[in-house]
Design an enzyme around this catalytic site. Structure first.
Site, PDB file in Angstrom:
ATOM      1  CB  SER A 108      -0.952  -0.081   1.200  1.00 21.37           C
ATOM      2  OG  SER A 108      -1.932   0.914   1.126  1.00 21.37           O
ATOM      3  CG  ASP A 158      -7.329  -2.006  -3.709  1.00 22.59           C
ATOM      4  OD1 ASP A 158      -7.909  -1.102  -3.072  1.00 22.59           O
ATOM      5  OD2 ASP A 158      -6.102  -2.202  -3.653  1.00 22.59           O
ATOM      6  CG  HIS A 189      -5.934  -1.668  -0.056  1.00 24.21           C
ATOM      7  ND1 HIS A 189      -5.442  -1.147  -1.234  1.00 24.21           N
ATOM      8  CD2 HIS A 189      -5.119  -1.188   0.928  1.00 24.21           C
ATOM      9  CE1 HIS A 189      -4.391  -0.375  -0.976  1.00 24.21           C
ATOM     10  NE2 HIS A 189      -4.179  -0.395   0.338  1.00 24.21           N
TER      11      HIS A 189
HETATM   12  C1  MLT Z   1      -1.211   6.039  -0.145  1.00 20.57           C
HETATM   13  O1  MLT Z   1      -1.468   7.038   0.478  1.00 20.57           O
HETATM   14  O2  MLT Z   1      -0.077   5.649  -0.397  1.00 20.57           O
HETATM   15  C2  MLT Z   1      -2.380   5.252  -0.593  1.00 20.57           C
HETATM   16  O3  MLT Z   1      -3.543   6.022  -0.440  1.00 20.57           O
HETATM   17  C3  MLT Z   1      -2.458   3.981   0.137  1.00 20.57           C
HETATM   18  C4  MLT Z   1      -2.630   4.208   1.611  1.00 20.57           C
HETATM   19  O4  MLT Z   1      -3.715   4.532   2.079  1.00 20.57           O
HETATM   20  O5  MLT Z   1      -1.687   4.092   2.350  1.00 20.57           O
END
Ligand code: MLT
Length: 206
Positions: A108, A158, A189
């Site tokens: 992520s 996701d 996700h």
């Molecule tokens: C990010 O901010 O990198 C993406 O939105 C994934 C997350 O929520 O960490």
């Protein structure tokens, strides 16, 4: 194994039990820390050295690797700065621990900073497994990723990452010359057992 604070990121380091395996750089998701992906690292790369930094940006107290303006909307100046900072940390840690260029394994937010660092500082990583990654920069630099092995695992359900966004990232890496495998798994996700087995299988290519 304890958390180390001497280098430029708070991190955990687990030395290799098998020195011929490449080290892994483990990059957690939003709200994680340096402890989060250690057990995943041991599962996917038994015997590899593990280097696991904690993101320095806090969002409501939750560690991340760069600032975002909203979910999926990034502060791209910060992305650039933080990708540089992470690549510098990797160089520092390689010196301090005497390890080769690591394979980044990011989830992520950790996958997104790894994607940015691949584009901005390709020398930092030997390759990267990006679990639930999206395109980190609207204007991507023209990187040379010739022959670099990259695995992207997306989730068909996701809610955060549109399929086209992960496809775009795959295209950017391919255009830069990387050897990219992109798989979309029947999941959301969060990580699944398939992420573990596919990443482990892919790591055998190093
Ligand atoms: C990010 O901010 O990198 C993406 O939105 C994934 C997350 O929520 O960490």
């Amino acid at each position: 194994m304890t958390t180390a604070t001497k280098l430029s990121f708070v991190h955990r380091y687990e030395p290799a039990a098998q020195t011929r395996r490449p080290p892994l750089l483990l990059l957690h998701g939003t709200g994680g820390d340096e402890n989060d992906l250690i057990s995943l690292g041991k599962l996917i790369a038994p015997g590899s050295a593990l280097l696991s930094p904690r993101g320095k940006v806090l969002e409501g107290g939750m560690p991340r690797f760069f600032r975002r303006l909203a979910e999926g909307v990034f502060d791209e100046d910060d992305v650039r700065r933080r990708a540089d900072e992470l690549a510098d940390f990797v160089a520092e840690a390689r010196d301090a621990y005497g390890i080769a260029a690591p394979v980044a394994v990011g989830f992520s937010n950790g996958a997104n900073i790894a994607a940015a660092a691949l584009l901005l500082r390709p020398e930092a990583f030997a390759g990267a497994a990006l679990l639930r990654a999206m395109t980190p920069l609207a204007q991507s630099p023209a990187a040379d990723l010739s022959g670099k092995l990259i695995l992207i695992l997306s989730g068909a359900m996701d809610q955060m990452i549109p399929a086209a966004n992960a496809e775009h990232l795959t295209g950017l890496f391919r255009k830069a010359g990387a050897d990219v495998q992109h798989r979309t798994l029947p999941t959301g996700h969060g990580l699944s057992q398939a992420d573990v087995s596919l990443t482990k299988e892919w790591l055998a290519r190093f």
